[in-house]
Design a protein around this motif. Structure first.
Motif, mmCIF file in Angstrom:
data_model
loop_
_atom_site.group_PDB
_atom_site.id
_atom_site.type_symbol
_atom_site.label_atom_id
_atom_site.label_comp_id
_atom_site.label_asym_id
_atom_site.label_seq_id
_atom_site.Cartn_x
_atom_site.Cartn_y
_atom_site.Cartn_z
ATOM 1 N N ASP A 29 0.837 -1.197 0.000
ATOM 2 C CA ASP A 29 0.000 0.000 0.000
ATOM 3 C C ASP A 29 0.876 1.254 0.000
ATOM 4 O OD1 ASP A 29 0.944 0.156 2.606
ATOM 5 O OD2 ASP A 29 -1.037 0.117 3.530
ATOM 6 N N ASN A 31 1.141 3.757 2.096
ATOM 7 C CA ASN A 31 1.805 4.041 3.364
ATOM 8 C C ASN A 31 3.105 3.249 3.482
ATOM 9 O OD1 ASN A 31 2.541 4.526 6.005
ATOM 10 N ND2 ASN A 31 0.599 3.954 6.888
ATOM 11 N N THR A 32 3.067 1.984 3.129
ATOM 12 C CA THR A 32 4.253 1.127 3.213
ATOM 13 C C THR A 32 5.344 1.607 2.269
ATOM 14 O OG1 THR A 32 2.884 -0.764 3.826
ATOM 15 C CG2 THR A 32 5.090 -1.240 2.971
ATOM 16 N N TYR A 34 5.685 4.597 1.006
ATOM 17 C CA TYR A 34 6.172 5.885 1.521
ATOM 18 C C TYR A 34 7.206 5.661 2.627
ATOM 19 C CZ TYR A 34 6.493 10.270 3.999
ATOM 20 O OH TYR A 34 6.997 11.381 4.625
ATOM 21 N N ASP A 35 6.874 4.819 3.598
ATOM 22 C CA ASP A 35 7.791 4.567 4.721
ATOM 23 C C ASP A 35 9.123 3.986 4.263
ATOM 24 O OD1 ASP A 35 5.944 5.527 6.543
ATOM 25 O OD2 ASP A 35 5.235 3.533 7.137
ATOM 26 N N GLN A 43 10.109 13.529 4.461
ATOM 27 C CA GLN A 43 9.812 13.803 5.867
ATOM 28 C C GLN A 43 10.404 15.134 6.302
ATOM 29 O OE1 GLN A 43 7.704 11.636 7.322
ATOM 30 N NE2 GLN A 43 7.522 13.140 8.936
ATOM 31 N N ALA A 97 1.657 5.363 -3.435
ATOM 32 C CA ALA A 97 2.485 6.209 -2.576
ATOM 33 C C ALA A 97 2.219 7.683 -2.840
ATOM 34 C CB ALA A 97 3.967 5.889 -2.780
ATOM 35 N N TYR A 100 -1.083 8.542 -1.359
ATOM 36 C CA TYR A 100 -0.941 8.623 0.105
ATOM 37 C C TYR A 100 -0.368 9.975 0.504
ATOM 38 C CZ TYR A 100 0.896 7.676 4.775
ATOM 39 O OH TYR A 100 1.191 7.751 6.112
ATOM 40 N N SER A 104 -2.294 13.494 2.435
ATOM 41 C CA SER A 104 -1.807 14.087 3.670
ATOM 42 C C SER A 104 -1.864 15.613 3.649
ATOM 43 C CB SER A 104 -0.362 13.661 3.936
ATOM 44 O OG SER A 104 0.535 14.367 3.093
#
Length: 105
Positions: A29, A31-32, A34-35, A43, A97, A100, A104
């Motif tokens: 997904d 979020n994953t 992106y992280d 960030q 991504a 996502y 935000s």
């Protein structure tokens, strides 16, 4: 008899191995992805990257479509390398991504 069984096993393995190896991997997904790949720069705004969750840092990019932004990620743009250095990401994962990140804002 043993020879027939051996041939059967070879044919069975060849047929089933193509099914096993062609099976699609589960998609990650947004979020994953992106992280794993995006957060390093987005960030904190590293190398001029627009900051996650900070609409003002995105400037004109906020008006771009999901397709346009995903294409920029795929090809790279200015300080961002192609694929955002997620070389094993699929197009769908990259789009997830980007989506996502946009959600935000």
């Amino acid at each position: 008899m043993l020879k027939s069984f051996f041939y059967f096993l070879i044919i069975y393995f060849l047929f089933n191995s193509s099914l096993i190896f062609s099976e699609e991997k589960p998609s990650r997904d947004g979020n994953t992805v992106y992280d794993v790949a995006c957060a390093v720069c987005h960030q904190n705004g590293l190398a001029g990257a627009p900051i996650f969750g900070d609409k003002s840092s995105w400037g004109y990019r906020v008006n771009k479509s999901l397709d346009e932004l995903t294409l920029s990620v795929k090809n790279g743009l200015r300080g961002m390398p192609a694929m955002g250095l997620c070389m094993n990401c699929t197009d769908r994962e990259l789009e997830s991504a980007v989506s996502y990140i946009l959600n935000s804002l």
